[in-house]
Design an enzyme around this catalytic site. Sequence first.
Site, PDB file in Angstrom:
ATOM      1  N   ASP A 543       0.995  -0.851  -0.079  1.00  0.00           N
ATOM      2  CA  ASP A 543       0.014  -0.207   0.190  1.00  0.00           C
ATOM      3  C   ASP A 543       1.119   1.009   0.036  1.00  0.00           C
ATOM      4  O   ASP A 543       2.179   1.424  -0.005  1.00  0.00           O
ATOM      5  CB  ASP A 543      -0.997  -0.203   1.117  1.00  0.00           C
ATOM      6  CG  ASP A 543      -0.177  -0.421   2.741  1.00  0.00           C
ATOM      7  OD1 ASP A 543       1.626  -0.189   2.289  1.00  0.00           O
ATOM      8  OD2 ASP A 543      -1.036  -0.504   3.400  1.00  0.00           O
ATOM      9  N   ASP A 544      -0.098   1.982   0.078  1.00  0.00           N
ATOM     10  CA  ASP A 544       1.102   3.750  -0.423  1.00  0.00           C
ATOM     11  C   ASP A 544       1.550   3.714   2.056  1.00  0.00           C
ATOM     12  O   ASP A 544       1.614   4.909   2.081  1.00  0.00           O
ATOM     13  CB  ASP A 544      -0.139   4.753   0.088  1.00  0.00           C
ATOM     14  CG  ASP A 544      -0.218   4.289  -1.757  1.00  0.00           C
ATOM     15  OD1 ASP A 544       0.335   3.990  -2.645  1.00  0.00           O
ATOM     16  OD2 ASP A 544      -1.652   5.068  -2.279  1.00  0.00           O
TER      17      ASP A 544
END
Length: 675
Positions: A543-544
């Site tokens: 994910d980020d």
Amino acid sequence: MASNGSAHAAPAGHADEYKNHLFPPNSASQGAHVSSREQYDEMYKRSITDPDSFWGEIAESFYWKKRWQSPVRRFNFDVRKGPVKIEWFVGAETNLSYNCLDRHVEAGHGDRVAFYWEGNDLNEDSKITYSQLLKQVCQLANYLKSIGVKRGSDVTIYMPMVPELPAAMLACARIGAVHSVVFGGFSAESLAGRILDSKPSIVITASAVKRGAKPIDLKGIVDTAVKRVQAQGHSIKTVLVFDHVLAAKRENVAFTEGLDVWWQDVVPRQPTDCPVEWMGAEEPLFKLYTSGSTGKPKGVEHTLAGYMIGASTTFKYVFDHRAEDIYWCTADCGWITGHSYVAYGPMVNGATQVLFEGVPTYPDAGRAWDIVDKYKVTLLYTAPTAIRALQSFGDSFVTKYSRKSLRILGTVGEPINPEAWKWYHEVVGEGRCPIVDTWWQTETGAHMITPLPGATTLKPGSATLPFFGVEPAVLNEKGEEQEGECEGYLVIKKAWPSSMRTLSGDHERFETTYFKVYPGYYFTGDGCRRDKDGYYWLIGRVDDVINVSGHRIGTAEVEGALTQHPQCAEAAVVPMEHPIKGQGIYAYVTLMVGTEYPPPASLKKELIATVREEIGPIATPDVIHWAPGLPKTRSGKIMRRILRKIASKEEDQLGDTSTLADPSVVQTLLKMRGQ
Ligand code: WTA
């Protein structure tokens, strides 16, 4: 896969080949709590097929005011069937402070050292026994009660690594208050955000701290945060300040009558006994804020009984803890590692610990090994980033110390690269100490995938096998479970004792982030590979979230901080490889319309200062890359894949850029490199 045959012999060749070597348990682990692979297999199987009897038996060795009802676990992970809910030991009552302190003192171990404290500077040290710590915790608990803190109240703690920090956590646990420890490296703005989220009436802090050669004005940071919080309509009634005389003179510390209170003026006057508040198994124990892929940091909530069992059972088995061990975890209590493996897991086990306030490179890069020899540390738990940093100074800082006390070495926070593993194993541990590479998260509360030193054959770079009660699975893009050797998204299938229960005040975000991505599973946010032997190899976040020195930083948070600068119109942040930190922060910045590129060099400094102020020094961008335009799809979504490739200088592998609204931005970006 080749085996080197003999236990822990050093294989020759390049470090990357090291991954292919096997390190079976050796004689150093004789008599371990779990002493063979067969024993692990048998215990693991029982933990999955019969959790009631498995965890019930383990729970017998803790103190319960009231026993739990059967079954030991009730949960729903499937959002399609209703709200996600996780409960363990329903109906039971206990207290974590009692299990960490009173129980050991009552068993006659009051004189055992709880903490050897090693200060930032050489020759600053002290020690505190279990019975002394119990008294101090009672005094602080009584003080907290005297100012109205009670069961369910929130308390924010912003302190350096002094014994008073775990004492403050234990004092909260004693009276049922919910602590939120904020790492002392976070800025006033970050602290204020966390205070505003949990709304405590008290903040516990210290006057100052020295980290290496650098003094840090903790109280000043708290003052700024309290003012910001007050401006937003939340009032803090008390700031309790531990007078850290080694770091600052009292007369130099700003003090507001009626708000600030010196710890030393009020706590020692309190009675040294304080009855514990018997708490329900599922009452909240603490909140800990951690970065996610979007928005502001999330307050991960853990509850009492399951967390207690999870943290202490993993501590016992993963470090193979024995009464005579001296254990040193280098993590700060501001992170989950400091919660589970300084404040709680070791204390429930009656462990003797080293608590170090400083940094391992001060006054020189031999400090860590000096501490190991000084206290005869047997179990050392640290992070790959620290290992790489110390490795970069050369072996002589290590080899000039004996280190013969060391028995087991642990690592946490990010995948450990083979070079660092090899150095940790061969140079630090002289080939003698097993390395436990522990994969887990703030959300999981305790180790999830990890070797057990007496049972697991190690593969450098692999966190190896699941801990008891943990059922991992690997999913493909479509969310299908994969069998055997595979690569994909790491998820967990069933509740384990120390699972987080919710996000503070936002159960919906909890469900969306962790349970809606792949319905029916807890989604970890990590990618992983499983090999033919069933070993797990963590690959990194999918994910980020950027893992900087083992600390989670959300790209959205850094982008938000950069845009606080009046000249920043837009920012996009991606991870980059970093030799020491593992990952660094690479920021693309678009300036306000009309600005000439490149702008004056001083602007980079200003932007960096803004991030440090908004979040803290750990979020400092390593690179700022001017971006007159960002690669966006026609619907306006930034194509981070392209930004990652440019950051890693792999522009020959940009892939398809035809879907970009304006493909020419890529060429402009490449021209801006290094400007
Ligand atoms: C990463 C820290 C590989 C992972 C306890 C995870 C690891 C995130 C390891 C959680 C490990 C932690 N090997 N990766 N041994 N340990 N991670 O919440 O990406 O600060 O999701 O908890 O760190 O970070 P957190």
